[in-house]
Scaffold this motif. Structure first.
Motif, PDB file in Angstrom:
ATOM      1  N   PHE A  96      -2.135  17.626   6.848  1.00 37.24           N
ATOM      2  CA  PHE A  96      -1.954  17.839   8.304  1.00 37.24           C
ATOM      3  C   PHE A  96      -0.510  17.909   8.469  1.00 37.24           C
ATOM      4  N   ALA A  97       0.339  16.878   7.698  1.00 38.08           N
ATOM      5  CA  ALA A  97       1.728  16.792   7.804  1.00 38.08           C
ATOM      6  C   ALA A  97       2.366  18.263   7.314  1.00 38.08           C
ATOM      7  N   GLY A  98       1.655  18.577   6.116  1.00 37.70           N
ATOM      8  CA  GLY A  98       2.340  19.868   5.414  1.00 37.70           C
ATOM      9  C   GLY A  98       2.309  21.252   6.086  1.00 37.70           C
ATOM     10  N   ASN A 127      11.720  19.164   1.010  1.00 35.85           N
ATOM     11  CA  ASN A 127      11.997  20.291   0.233  1.00 35.85           C
ATOM     12  C   ASN A 127      11.016  21.184   0.337  1.00 35.85           C
ATOM     13  N   PHE A 128       9.777  20.767   0.332  1.00 38.69           N
ATOM     14  CA  PHE A 128       8.642  21.739   0.468  1.00 38.69           C
ATOM     15  C   PHE A 128       8.779  22.635   1.739  1.00 38.69           C
ATOM     16  N   ALA A 129       8.915  21.968   2.786  1.00 36.57           N
ATOM     17  CA  ALA A 129       9.018  22.832   4.072  1.00 36.57           C
ATOM     18  C   ALA A 129      10.167  23.634   3.987  1.00 36.57           C
ATOM     19  N   PRO A 164      13.822   8.431  20.051  1.00 34.40           N
ATOM     20  CA  PRO A 164      13.679   9.821  20.432  1.00 34.40           C
ATOM     21  C   PRO A 164      14.599  10.928  19.778  1.00 34.40           C
ATOM     22  N   ILE A 165      13.811  11.473  18.641  1.00 37.52           N
ATOM     23  CA  ILE A 165      14.816  12.391  17.936  1.00 37.52           C
ATOM     24  C   ILE A 165      15.313  13.391  18.606  1.00 37.52           C
ATOM     25  N   ALA A 166      14.408  14.019  19.618  1.00 38.36           N
ATOM     26  CA  ALA A 166      14.792  15.331  20.312  1.00 38.36           C
ATOM     27  C   ALA A 166      15.913  14.877  21.446  1.00 38.36           C
ATOM     28  N   VAL A 196       9.605  12.449  18.577  1.00 35.72           N
ATOM     29  CA  VAL A 196       9.759  11.034  18.644  1.00 35.72           C
ATOM     30  C   VAL A 196       9.259  10.239  17.454  1.00 35.72           C
ATOM     31  N   ILE A 197       9.957   9.213  17.006  1.00 36.71           N
ATOM     32  CA  ILE A 197       9.071   8.446  16.083  1.00 36.71           C
ATOM     33  C   ILE A 197       9.046   7.097  16.421  1.00 36.71           C
ATOM     34  N   ALA A 198       8.587   6.037  15.879  1.00 30.69           N
ATOM     35  CA  ALA A 198       8.435   4.639  16.381  1.00 30.69           C
ATOM     36  C   ALA A 198       8.223   3.594  15.326  1.00 30.69           C
ATOM     37  N   HIS A 204       5.567  25.305  13.222  1.00 34.70           N
ATOM     38  CA  HIS A 204       6.608  25.261  14.438  1.00 34.70           C
ATOM     39  C   HIS A 204       7.804  25.410  13.939  1.00 34.70           C
ATOM     40  N   LEU A 205       8.343  24.877  12.815  1.00 45.55           N
ATOM     41  CA  LEU A 205       9.741  25.115  12.519  1.00 45.55           C
ATOM     42  C   LEU A 205       9.668  26.632  12.418  1.00 45.55           C
ATOM     43  N   LEU A 206       8.906  27.524  11.855  1.00 45.44           N
ATOM     44  CA  LEU A 206       8.747  28.990  11.496  1.00 45.44           C
ATOM     45  C   LEU A 206       8.867  29.566  12.777  1.00 45.44           C
ATOM     46  N   LYS A 210      -5.797  14.174   3.672  1.00 50.70           N
ATOM     47  CA  LYS A 210      -5.536  14.704   5.018  1.00 50.70           C
ATOM     48  C   LYS A 210      -4.344  14.484   5.401  1.00 50.70           C
ATOM     49  N   THR A 211      -3.377  13.494   5.028  1.00 46.91           N
ATOM     50  CA  THR A 211      -2.112  13.309   5.305  1.00 46.91           C
ATOM     51  C   THR A 211      -1.236  14.547   5.148  1.00 46.91           C
ATOM     52  N   PHE A 212      -1.210  14.859   3.699  1.00 48.20           N
ATOM     53  CA  PHE A 212      -0.285  16.176   3.454  1.00 48.20           C
ATOM     54  C   PHE A 212      -0.873  17.276   3.980  1.00 48.20           C
ATOM     55  N   GLN A 256       0.841  -1.194  -0.118  1.00 45.31           N
ATOM     56  CA  GLN A 256       0.207  -0.012   0.102  1.00 45.31           C
ATOM     57  C   GLN A 256       0.866   1.270  -0.151  1.00 45.31           C
ATOM     58  N   TRP A 257       1.960   1.285   0.895  1.00 36.98           N
ATOM     59  CA  TRP A 257       2.763   2.365   0.941  1.00 36.98           C
ATOM     60  C   TRP A 257       3.532   2.600  -0.432  1.00 36.98           C
ATOM     61  N   THR A 258       3.827   1.623  -1.057  1.00 48.08           N
ATOM     62  CA  THR A 258       4.694   1.893  -2.580  1.00 48.08           C
ATOM     63  C   THR A 258       3.945   2.255  -3.332  1.00 48.08           C
TER      64      THR A 258
HETATM   65  C1  HEM Z   1       9.421  21.138   9.121  1.00 48.81           C
HETATM   66  C2  HEM Z   1       8.846  20.635   8.635  1.00 48.81           C
HETATM   67  C3  HEM Z   1       8.547  18.841   8.657  1.00 48.81           C
HETATM   68  C4  HEM Z   1       9.280  18.052   9.631  1.00 48.81           C
HETATM   69  C5  HEM Z   1      10.307  18.396  10.716  1.00 48.81           C
HETATM   70  C6  HEM Z   1       8.864  16.835   9.055  1.00 48.81           C
HETATM   71  C7  HEM Z   1       9.239  15.586   9.705  1.00 48.81           C
HETATM   72  C8  HEM Z   1       8.876  14.353   9.252  1.00 48.81           C
HETATM   73  C9  HEM Z   1       9.482  13.184  10.016  1.00 48.81           C
HETATM   74  C10 HEM Z   1      10.132  12.890  11.034  1.00 48.81           C
HETATM   75  C11 HEM Z   1       8.657  12.113   9.077  1.00 48.81           C
HETATM   76  C12 HEM Z   1       8.933  10.582   9.359  1.00 48.81           C
HETATM   77  C13 HEM Z   1       7.907   9.996  10.234  1.00 48.81           C
HETATM   78  C14 HEM Z   1       8.158   8.744  10.724  1.00 48.81           C
HETATM   79  O1  HEM Z   1       9.305   7.984  10.112  1.00 48.81           O
HETATM   80  O2  HEM Z   1       7.437   8.189  11.493  1.00 48.81           O
HETATM   81  C15 HEM Z   1       7.967  12.656   8.011  1.00 48.81           C
HETATM   82  C16 HEM Z   1       7.355  11.764   7.306  1.00 48.81           C
HETATM   83  C17 HEM Z   1       6.335  12.469   6.011  1.00 48.81           C
HETATM   84  N1  HEM Z   1       6.121  13.826   6.103  1.00 48.81           N
HETATM   85 FE1  HEM Z   1       7.385  15.314   6.761  1.00 48.81          FE
HETATM   86  N2  HEM Z   1       8.095  16.853   8.045  1.00 48.81           N
HETATM   87  C18 HEM Z   1       7.814  18.177   7.795  1.00 48.81           C
HETATM   88  C19 HEM Z   1       7.167  18.780   6.634  1.00 48.81           C
HETATM   89  C20 HEM Z   1       6.357  18.145   5.701  1.00 48.81           C
HETATM   90  C21 HEM Z   1       5.351  18.541   4.692  1.00 48.81           C
HETATM   91  C22 HEM Z   1       5.463  20.095   4.175  1.00 48.81           C
HETATM   92  C23 HEM Z   1       4.877  17.832   4.217  1.00 48.81           C
HETATM   93  C24 HEM Z   1       3.854  17.715   2.880  1.00 48.81           C
HETATM   94  C25 HEM Z   1       3.481  18.690   2.112  1.00 48.81           C
HETATM   95  C26 HEM Z   1       5.362  16.513   4.768  1.00 48.81           C
HETATM   96  C27 HEM Z   1       4.827  15.045   4.535  1.00 48.81           C
HETATM   97  C28 HEM Z   1       5.194  13.905   5.254  1.00 48.81           C
HETATM   98  C29 HEM Z   1       4.816  12.501   4.643  1.00 48.81           C
HETATM   99  C30 HEM Z   1       3.690  12.413   3.636  1.00 48.81           C
HETATM  100  C31 HEM Z   1       5.648  11.675   5.480  1.00 48.81           C
HETATM  101  C32 HEM Z   1       5.457  10.228   5.193  1.00 48.81           C
HETATM  102  C33 HEM Z   1       6.916   9.942   4.146  1.00 48.81           C
HETATM  103  C34 HEM Z   1       6.995   8.229   4.223  1.00 48.81           C
HETATM  104  O3  HEM Z   1       6.456   7.487   5.296  1.00 48.81           O
HETATM  105  O4  HEM Z   1       7.048   7.753   3.074  1.00 48.81           O
HETATM  106  N3  HEM Z   1       6.067  16.601   5.777  1.00 48.81           N
HETATM  107  N4  HEM Z   1       7.806  13.985   8.130  1.00 48.81           N
END
Ligand code: HEM
Length: 507
Positions: free
Chosen positions: A314-316, A457-459, A406-408, A381-383, A322-324, A310-312, A148-150
């Motif tokens: 929130f993650a995006g 790179n986006f971030a 524990p990344i921090a 932290v990641i797991a 918070h980095l900023l 939803k993923t990108f 699914q991830w691939t």
């Molecule tokens: C300062 C900004 C960011 C930090 C510190 C960060 C950090 C991380 C970390 C640590 C992971 C790995 C999580 C894990 O292994 O459990 C991750 C994965 C991911 N991040 Fe970011 N992220 C940032 C910005 C973004 C942005 C801007 C997006 C999308 C627009 C994004 C989308 C994702 C996605 C989709 C994954 C999963 C990748 C995968 O498993 O193949 N992140 N991020």
């Protein structure tokens, strides 16, 4: 034998089977897992039968929850990870502990971490995230595994190439400009809140293009879901409880429905106008990839596209905001660095909107951003879970063991970063990220290996664009009202916001 006896007999068998399987899953298997590690010399706190160490962690976190630090102190790990700090000092850098029936192995040696994160065969999977996190992030790239991830990765990847991201910098700059216009007449602003709205605005525009206003609804629903997730952290509940119509679950279902409805209508609009193309935003690129790929290889269902959105979404935005925010904090308390960055920005771009090619030339800014990511990594932290019995370093890890990274703590290690590990010193990145510490992978803010952050790179492009524009228009200092209380709420953030005093610079 009468019916009654038969029913009682059947119920007794069912109950005995249930109690037996409960004891095997909740007591016997965890006991065996812990025993196997202890026999290999790994120590750790014992915890109680039902909750493991959850109560102890909750007590320690509650006791440290309101700690306030000096604004020049970056040694806040005692507040966010009091349990890890205590147990590391008792048992060393590798130890086990348990939460309910889950046994966890804490590792802090970068070689072991590299072994886990670089594994290309999927032997270390993501943890079961629980209902709250799944509702928040969806079963998108962050939470899926295996085939699914691939499939998801193939679809998402083309949307995150550097060339694509460069085309988005103008949108990022436009969003930043409208935020800065609002700052123009203000003496003091709580920048945390503004930056969260800004990064949500950027992802709304870049992900959903012309449908960006719907992004606001996604933002608000996800904000409420975060509160539900936070409230459920370290609360041990019977697995069945997530299906019961409790007030909490009903609220979560309502938000999930709303989120799904919003994203569904955006996608349906795109499908309706597909003759004109799906659009050049992240959603359009994903839908295009699904449509043009070989069947099966790159196809995602509508539900999967919704989850990916939803993923990108929130993650995006949550991480980059918070980095900023932490960058604003550190540049406010290090005026010399603020001045140096302003000089760099003005000499490269003057007062012009930053051009994507120039952004890559910001050497000092890149160093500062990495130092911020080191000291205040948004993800602390990641797991992973071992998918099978596996050898990790000298240890045999049993299947199903959770591994905590524990990344921090790694980012603050004096062994890795030297005696000034707790100080702000961007110059440590002068020769690149891999040479900044004793181990080339000590910097883990974006993680490493095949599951590293796809949005890195986006971030970085977004952070540099916004920072460049702030420095062009304002100088800033920290407000005397600021209380330095870093808090880990899924992402690391200032507990009471970040008030900043602004001085507009001449146009
Ligand atoms: C300062 C900004 C960011 C930090 C510190 C960060 C950090 C991380 C970390 C640590 C992971 C790995 C999580 C894990 O292994 O459990 C991750 C994965 C991911 N991040 Fe970011 N992220 C940032 C910005 C973004 C942005 C801007 C997006 C999308 C627009 C994004 C989308 C994702 C996605 C989709 C994954 C999963 C990748 C995968 O498993 O193949 N992140 N991020």
């Amino acid at each position: 034998m009468g019916y009654l006896e038969l029913i009682v007999g059947a119920l007794t068998v069912a109950l005995t089977t249930w109690i037996w399987s409960f004891l095997v899953s909740f007591a016997w298997r965890p006991y065996l897992k812990a025993k196997r590690l202890r026999e290999q010399g790994v120590g750790g706190p014992k915890g109680s039968f039902w909750s493991g160490c959850a109560d102890e962690i909750n007590h320690m976190k509650a006791a440290c929850g309101d700690m306030v630090f000096d604004i020049n102190s970056h040694d806040y790990l005692n507040k966010i990870f009091p349990h890890y700090i205590k147990w590391s000092s008792q048992y060393g850098g590798t130890f086990i502990y348990s939460i309910g029936e889950k046994t966890r192995l804490f590792i802090s040696d970068p070689e072991l971490i590299k072994e886990v994160l670089s594994n290309k065969f999927g032997f270390y999977m993501k943890l079961d995230p629980g209902a709250g996190i799944t509702a928040l992030l969806g079963k998108g790239l962050v939470l899926t595994d295996g085939e699914q991830w691939t499939r998801h990765k193939r679809v998402v990847n083309p949307a995150f190439t550097m060339e694509r991201i460069k085309t988005m910098t103008r949108t990022m700059a436009d969003c930043a400009k409208s935020m800065l216009d609002q700052w123009q007449d203000k003496k003091e602003v709580e920048v945390g809140m503004y930056l969260q709205e800004l990064t949500a605005d950027v992802i709304s525009h870049t992900a959903f293009g012309s449908s960006y206003s719907a992004g606001k609804e996604v933002f608000l629903a996800q904000k409420e879901l975060i509160m539900i997730v936070l409230a459920s952290f370290l609360k041990l509940e019977f697995p069945i409880k997530k299906y019961l119509p409790t007030e909490n679950n009903k609220h979560r279902w309502k938000l999930e429905k709303k989120l799904r409805g919003t994203l569904m209508s955006i996608i349906e609009n795109r499908l309706a106008s597909k003759e004109k193309g799906y659009g050049n935003d992240l959603l359009g690129l994903m839908m295009e990839a699904c449509n043009t790929g070989n069947q099966g290889e790159t196809n995602l269902s509508i539900d999967e596209i919704i989850d990916e959105c939803k993923t990108f979404y929130f993650a995006g935005h949550e991480t980059t905001s918070h980095l900023l925010t932490w960058t604003m904090f550190l540049l406010s308390t290090h005026q010399d660095w603020q001045e140096r960055l302003r000089e760099e920005v003005l000499s490269e771009c003057g007062k012009q909107i930053p051009d994507p090619d120039k952004i890559t030339k910001f050497k000092l800014m890149t160093m500062v951003i990495f130092e911020v990511l080191r000291l205040y990594s948004p993800v602390s932290v990641i797991a992973r879970t071992a998918r099978k019995d596996i050898k990790l370093g000298n240890l045999m890890i049993p299947k199903g063991m959770d591994i905590i990274i524990p990344i921090a703590i790694i980012h603050h290690s004096k062994e890795l970063w030297g005696p000034d590990a707790n100080e702000f010193n961007p110059l440590r990145f002068e020769n690149g990220v891999s040479k900044a510490a004793k181990h080339p992978n000590a910097m883990m803010a974006f993680s490493i290996g095949p599951r590293a952050c796809v949005g890195q790179n986006f971030a970085l492009t977004e952070a540099k664009t916004v920072l460049c524009m702030i420095l062009q228009r304002f100088s800033f200092t920290i407000s005397p009202d600021y209380k330095h209380m870093p808090a880990d709420r899924i992402t690391l953030q200032p507990q009471k916001g970040l008030p900043i005093v602004l001085t507009p610079l001449e146009a």
